[in-house]
Design a protein around this motif. Structure first.
Motif, PDB file in Angstrom:
ATOM      1  N   ARG A 233      20.601  28.754  42.990  1.00  0.00           N
ATOM      2  CA  ARG A 233      22.019  28.392  43.111  1.00  0.00           C
ATOM      3  C   ARG A 233      22.821  29.334  42.229  1.00  0.00           C
ATOM      4  N   ILE A 234      23.910  29.906  42.805  1.00  0.00           N
ATOM      5  CA  ILE A 234      24.683  30.936  42.132  1.00  0.00           C
ATOM      6  C   ILE A 234      26.007  30.372  41.625  1.00  0.00           C
ATOM      7  N   VAL A 235      26.330  30.703  40.383  1.00  0.00           N
ATOM      8  CA  VAL A 235      27.525  30.145  39.751  1.00  0.00           C
ATOM      9  C   VAL A 235      28.412  31.262  39.187  1.00  0.00           C
ATOM     10  N   VAL A 236      29.653  30.880  38.922  1.00  0.00           N
ATOM     11  CA  VAL A 236      30.614  31.761  38.255  1.00  0.00           C
ATOM     12  C   VAL A 236      30.777  31.271  36.821  1.00  0.00           C
ATOM     13  N   THR A 237      30.583  32.185  35.858  1.00  0.00           N
ATOM     14  CA  THR A 237      30.678  31.775  34.453  1.00  0.00           C
ATOM     15  C   THR A 237      31.739  32.564  33.672  1.00  0.00           C
ATOM     16  N   GLY A 238      32.403  33.494  34.330  1.00  0.00           N
ATOM     17  CA  GLY A 238      33.448  34.263  33.639  1.00  0.00           C
ATOM     18  C   GLY A 238      34.458  34.777  34.632  1.00  0.00           C
ATOM     19  N   ILE A 239      35.742  34.804  34.227  1.00  0.00           N
ATOM     20  CA  ILE A 239      36.821  35.248  35.117  1.00  0.00           C
ATOM     21  C   ILE A 239      37.701  36.251  34.382  1.00  0.00           C
ATOM     22  N   GLY A 240      38.009  37.363  35.078  1.00  0.00           N
ATOM     23  CA  GLY A 240      38.977  38.347  34.580  1.00  0.00           C
ATOM     24  C   GLY A 240      40.019  38.598  35.656  1.00  0.00           C
ATOM     25  N   ILE A 241      41.280  38.530  35.305  1.00  0.00           N
ATOM     26  CA  ILE A 241      42.339  38.701  36.305  1.00  0.00           C
ATOM     27  C   ILE A 241      43.484  39.541  35.726  1.00  0.00           C
ATOM     28  N   VAL A 242      43.873  40.572  36.475  1.00  0.00           N
ATOM     29  CA  VAL A 242      45.028  41.404  36.134  1.00  0.00           C
ATOM     30  C   VAL A 242      45.873  41.472  37.400  1.00  0.00           C
ATOM     31  N   ALA A 243      47.028  40.860  37.408  1.00  0.00           N
ATOM     32  CA  ALA A 243      47.800  40.742  38.648  1.00  0.00           C
ATOM     33  C   ALA A 243      49.289  40.657  38.340  1.00  0.00           C
ATOM     34  N   PRO A 244      50.140  40.874  39.347  1.00  0.00           N
ATOM     35  CA  PRO A 244      51.579  40.746  39.118  1.00  0.00           C
ATOM     36  C   PRO A 244      51.972  39.371  38.575  1.00  0.00           C
ATOM     37  N   ALA A 245      51.210  38.339  38.911  1.00  0.00           N
ATOM     38  CA  ALA A 245      51.532  36.982  38.454  1.00  0.00           C
ATOM     39  C   ALA A 245      51.006  36.692  37.054  1.00  0.00           C
ATOM     40  N   GLY A 246      50.336  37.659  36.414  1.00  0.00           N
ATOM     41  CA  GLY A 246      49.871  37.437  35.054  1.00  0.00           C
ATOM     42  C   GLY A 246      48.554  38.106  34.772  1.00  0.00           C
ATOM     43  N   THR A 247      48.333  38.438  33.518  1.00  0.00           N
ATOM     44  CA  THR A 247      47.068  39.017  33.068  1.00  0.00           C
ATOM     45  C   THR A 247      46.366  37.990  32.182  1.00  0.00           C
ATOM     46  N   GLY A 248      45.146  37.630  32.557  1.00  0.00           N
ATOM     47  CA  GLY A 248      44.439  36.547  31.879  1.00  0.00           C
ATOM     48  C   GLY A 248      44.623  35.274  32.683  1.00  0.00           C
ATOM     49  N   LYS A 249      43.570  34.454  32.761  1.00  0.00           N
ATOM     50  CA  LYS A 249      43.596  33.340  33.703  1.00  0.00           C
ATOM     51  C   LYS A 249      44.616  32.246  33.353  1.00  0.00           C
ATOM     52  N   ARG A 250      44.920  32.057  32.082  1.00  0.00           N
ATOM     53  CA  ARG A 250      45.866  30.983  31.752  1.00  0.00           C
ATOM     54  C   ARG A 250      47.301  31.291  32.181  1.00  0.00           C
ATOM     55  N   PRO A 251      47.879  32.436  31.776  1.00  0.00           N
ATOM     56  CA  PRO A 251      49.242  32.727  32.260  1.00  0.00           C
ATOM     57  C   PRO A 251      49.292  32.927  33.760  1.00  0.00           C
ATOM     58  N   PHE A 252      48.230  33.492  34.326  1.00  0.00           N
ATOM     59  CA  PHE A 252      48.182  33.690  35.778  1.00  0.00           C
ATOM     60  C   PHE A 252      48.257  32.353  36.499  1.00  0.00           C
ATOM     61  N   TRP A 253      47.426  31.401  36.082  1.00  0.00           N
ATOM     62  CA  TRP A 253      47.418  30.094  36.748  1.00  0.00           C
ATOM     63  C   TRP A 253      48.738  29.347  36.533  1.00  0.00           C
ATOM     64  N   ALA A 254      49.333  29.470  35.368  1.00  0.00           N
ATOM     65  CA  ALA A 254      50.609  28.790  35.097  1.00  0.00           C
ATOM     66  C   ALA A 254      51.681  29.241  36.081  1.00  0.00           C
ATOM     67  N   ASN A 255      51.699  30.522  36.403  1.00  0.00           N
ATOM     68  CA  ASN A 255      52.688  31.033  37.358  1.00  0.00           C
ATOM     69  C   ASN A 255      52.339  30.657  38.790  1.00  0.00           C
ATOM     70  N   ILE A 256      51.069  30.688  39.140  1.00  0.00           N
ATOM     71  CA  ILE A 256      50.653  30.343  40.507  1.00  0.00           C
ATOM     72  C   ILE A 256      50.973  28.885  40.815  1.00  0.00           C
ATOM     73  N   LYS A 257      50.600  27.980  39.928  1.00  0.00           N
ATOM     74  CA  LYS A 257      50.778  26.555  40.238  1.00  0.00           C
ATOM     75  C   LYS A 257      52.251  26.165  40.343  1.00  0.00           C
TER      76      LYS A 257
ATOM     77  N   ARG B   1      19.921  30.417  34.801  1.00  0.00           N
ATOM     78  CA  ARG B   1      20.198  31.282  33.638  1.00  0.00           C
ATOM     79  C   ARG B   1      21.424  30.788  32.874  1.00  0.00           C
ATOM     80  N   ALA B   2      22.469  30.392  33.616  1.00  0.00           N
ATOM     81  CA  ALA B   2      23.695  29.938  32.966  1.00  0.00           C
ATOM     82  C   ALA B   2      23.436  28.713  32.081  1.00  0.00           C
ATOM     83  N   ARG B   3      22.657  27.770  32.597  1.00  0.00           N
ATOM     84  CA  ARG B   3      22.387  26.547  31.809  1.00  0.00           C
ATOM     85  C   ARG B   3      21.480  26.872  30.618  1.00  0.00           C
ATOM     86  N   LYS B   4      20.574  27.806  30.817  1.00  0.00           N
ATOM     87  CA  LYS B   4      19.650  28.172  29.736  1.00  0.00           C
ATOM     88  C   LYS B   4      20.397  28.762  28.550  1.00  0.00           C
ATOM     89  N   ARG B   5      21.457  29.524  28.837  1.00  0.00           N
ATOM     90  CA  ARG B   5      22.204  30.136  27.730  1.00  0.00           C
ATOM     91  C   ARG B   5      23.424  29.310  27.312  1.00  0.00           C
TER      92      ARG B   5
END
Length: 411
Positions: free
Chosen positions: A4-28, A245-249
């Motif tokens: 089973r494959i998971v996502v454990t890290g996010i990087g975002i650079v976009a017109p709506a914001g750089t970094g997931k917190r400011p980006f999501w604040a503008n999207i929502k 692997r994600a749970r192990k670490r």
């Protein structure tokens, strides 16, 4: 048994914001970041609006020496990759570099660097061209730069498949990790099309909005007044690894990448098949891979081409797969706020959907005032809506009938 494959890290650079917190604040909150292009004189282009990143240098951890050697799209990829690694709490120097992969997608390559050097070639001859030209512009350049920067040496690849590029790269990353060929993968996409030549090529395609008088209202898929999409620039990179692997670490798991499907229309070199049959088949393949029924999907992140054939085929595909439930599943195209990031659009849509799952809020789209006939779907408009999302579908498509679909499951 497949991992089973998971996502454990996010990087975002976009017109709506750089970094997931400011980006999501503008999207929502449904804020549009489409503006008139001021970076160069675009006054003679039919479409001269875009989603642009104005403060890229403020977020860079890179040296001036390196920045002189690379195009903007590699710069975007390096910033998003660093964010994703930090978010996943991974120190690459403590990992086996032979077991790390890089799977990325973009559509057009790095044209700002190439345009400048081509000008110098014709004005000064070959002696006037930078020796870094050969390595700066081509589509796999971001993969190479990330590999060099971190010393990554595992199996890696770049997908060039028009606007579906990065979702396909993430789909291939999933398949590779399932076979236990790598420990983890940096997966996603990047695009920097706000340059004179790239904008010219995009305009020649004939699918861009020419509503230059009202940029923020220009990108309006499924609306009676739609006249094409708006381009944007940016990058979205994720860390993908096995759940084991994600749970192990002790890593934080953001979501499961549970299903992926891809097909081709085989009908026209540019337009999508209006029937949507092959897009529907891609969605069904993704659902089958995830092991879930259509009724279990809680949200659909739309491709939203804002063209007649693109919107019609997407609606028909959704109705084919979801039947009577098609009118009730929440759907939206959040890219209406930041522009269509072409080859990076699929990765950014996946990141938006993961953030929506984590925050239990449906992301909105903007500018949909009067849906076209037949667009009787449950569109989320203007503001985010609080709602639990357990399973979501993300659709990404390219010219000539390239169809890709990916299923995310809440962690």
């Amino acid at each position: 048994m497949m991992k089973r494959i998971v996502v454990t890290g996010i990087g975002i650079v976009a017109p709506a914001g750089t970094g997931k917190r400011p980006f999501w604040a503008n999207i929502k909150n449904g804020r549009s970041f489409v503006r008139a292009i001021t970076r160069f004189d675009a006054s003679k282009y039919p479409s001269r609006i875009a989603g642009q990143i104005e403060d890229l240098d403020a977020y860079s951890h890179l040296s001036e020496r390196l920045l002189k050697k690379i195009d903007t799209f590699s710069h975007l990829a390096l910033i998003a990759s660093e964010q994703a690694l930090q978010d996943a709490k991974i120190d690459v120097q403590k990992e086996n570099p032979n077991n790390i992969g890089i799977f990325m997608g973009n559509a057009i390559g790095g044209w700002l660097y190439a345009e400048t050097e081509l000008r110098d070639l014709y004005m000064e001859g070959r002696e006037g061209v930078s020796p870094y030209m050969a390595s700066a512009w081509f589509p796999a350049a971001p993969q190479g730069q990330v590999s060099i920067y971190y010393g990554i040496k595992g199996f890696s690849k770049t997908v060039v498949s028009d606007r579906a590029s990065s979702l396909m790269a993430i789909g291939y990353a999933k398949k590779t990790l399932e076979k236990d060929r790598l420990d983890f993968i940096l997966a996603g996409g990047m695009e920097a099309p706000v340059t004179p030549y790239a904008l010219l090529c995009c305009n020649s395609y004939g699918a861009l909005s020419a509503n230059n008088a009202d940029p923020q209202a220009a990108y309006r898929p499924f609306d009676e007044k739609r006249d094409g999409f708006v381009i944007g620039e940016g990058a979205g990179i994720m860390i993908m690894e096995s759940e084991e692997r994600a749970r192990k670490r002790g890593a934080h798991i953001s979501a499961y990448v549970s299903g992926y499907g891809a097909t081709c229309d085989g009908v026209d070199r540019i337009k999508a098949d209006a029937s949507g049959r092959q897009l529907a088949r891609a969605i069904k393949i993704a659902l089958q891979g995830a092991g879930i029924k259509p009724r279990e999907i809680d949200y659909i992140c739309l491709d939203g081409a804002a063209t007649v054939d693109g919107d019609t085929s997407e609606i028909n595909a959704i109705k084919d797969v979801f039947a009577e439930k098609a009118a009730t599943i929440p759907v939206s195209a959040p890219k209406t706020m930041l522009g269509n990031l072409l080859g990076a659009s699929g990765a950014v849509d996946i990141i938006i959907t993961i953030l929506a799952m984590e925050n239990s809020m449906l992301p909105p789209m903007v500018n949909l005032k009067e849906p076209v006939k037949g667009a009787d779907l449950n569109f989320i408009r203007d503001k985010g809506v609080a709602r639990e999302i357990n399973n979501a579908l993300v659709i990404s498509r390219g010219r000539g009938g390239i169809n890709s679909a990916l299923i995310l499951k809440k962690a």
